[in-house]
Design a protein around this motif. Sequence first.
Motif, PDB file in Angstrom:
ATOM      1  N   GLN A 149      -3.758  11.644   6.448  1.00 59.18           N
ATOM      2  CA  GLN A 149      -4.286  10.870   5.581  1.00 59.18           C
ATOM      3  C   GLN A 149      -3.134  10.554   4.588  1.00 59.18           C
ATOM      4  OE1 GLN A 149      -7.961  11.686   3.468  1.00 59.18           O
ATOM      5  NE2 GLN A 149      -8.791   9.912   4.071  1.00 59.18           N
ATOM      6  N   THR A 150      -2.833   9.404   4.241  1.00 61.96           N
ATOM      7  CA  THR A 150      -1.828   9.166   3.027  1.00 61.96           C
ATOM      8  C   THR A 150      -2.194   9.087   2.066  1.00 61.96           C
ATOM      9  OG1 THR A 150       0.219   7.876   2.608  1.00 61.96           O
ATOM     10  CG2 THR A 150      -1.648   6.674   3.634  1.00 61.96           C
ATOM     11  N   GLY A 210      -0.228   4.218  -1.671  1.00 61.35           N
ATOM     12  CA  GLY A 210      -0.627   2.538  -1.481  1.00 61.35           C
ATOM     13  C   GLY A 210       0.541   1.658  -1.932  1.00 61.35           C
ATOM     14  N   THR A 211       0.181   0.564  -1.971  1.00 64.13           N
ATOM     15  CA  THR A 211       1.377  -0.597  -2.138  1.00 64.13           C
ATOM     16  C   THR A 211       0.795  -1.661  -2.928  1.00 64.13           C
ATOM     17  OG1 THR A 211       2.801   0.196  -0.499  1.00 64.13           O
ATOM     18  CG2 THR A 211       3.145  -1.885  -1.369  1.00 64.13           C
ATOM     19  N   GLN A 269       4.747   2.929  -2.379  1.00 62.02           N
ATOM     20  CA  GLN A 269       4.682   4.536  -2.875  1.00 62.02           C
ATOM     21  C   GLN A 269       3.800   4.774  -4.201  1.00 62.02           C
ATOM     22  OE1 GLN A 269       6.595   7.220  -0.741  1.00 62.02           O
ATOM     23  NE2 GLN A 269       6.900   5.340   0.691  1.00 62.02           N
ATOM     24  N   ALA A 315      -3.844   4.560   2.092  1.00 66.03           N
ATOM     25  CA  ALA A 315      -2.881   3.708   2.818  1.00 66.03           C
ATOM     26  C   ALA A 315      -2.987   2.170   2.871  1.00 66.03           C
ATOM     27  CB  ALA A 315      -2.263   4.396   4.045  1.00 66.03           C
ATOM     28  N   GLN A 316      -3.032   1.581   1.628  1.00 63.39           N
ATOM     29  CA  GLN A 316      -3.748   0.245   1.809  1.00 63.39           C
ATOM     30  C   GLN A 316      -2.390  -0.528   0.878  1.00 63.39           C
ATOM     31  OE1 GLN A 316      -6.863   1.060  -1.421  1.00 63.39           O
ATOM     32  NE2 GLN A 316      -6.571  -1.206  -1.541  1.00 63.39           N
ATOM     33  N   THR A 317      -2.388  -1.773   1.169  1.00 59.12           N
ATOM     34  CA  THR A 317      -1.369  -2.796   0.644  1.00 59.12           C
ATOM     35  C   THR A 317      -2.479  -3.849  -0.160  1.00 59.12           C
ATOM     36  OG1 THR A 317       0.462  -2.261   1.989  1.00 59.12           O
ATOM     37  CG2 THR A 317       0.498  -4.435   0.715  1.00 59.12           C
TER      38      THR A 317
END
Length: 101
Positions: free
Chosen positions: A8-9, A12-13, A56, A84-86
């Motif tokens: 799981q990261t 995000g961006t 990041q 982990a979303q943009t």
Amino acid sequence: LPLLSLAQTTLGTLTGRVTDPSDAAIVSATVKATNTGTRLEFRTTTTSAGNYVLPQLPLGAYELTVEAPGFRKALRKGIEINGAQTLNLEIRREGGKGQEP
């Protein structure tokens, strides 16, 4: 049976485009994301197409400010990075001094 672990990261961006009222790109605008919990700041400038990318970013709540000469300062609050979303945030700038919500 082997156990599978899903990574799981925690980064995000934020990405988007900064334009003027005629939808023309604003070049070299300063884009800053501030984590409201840690006060860490992440900065970039827009490209010749008005695009920006802030990769990041740690999870949390952010405020985004955009500044460019001849345009009002933009401030967006309540931006949430949740894994982990943009997130794509388009910013339209008005001419003049001051700050826009």
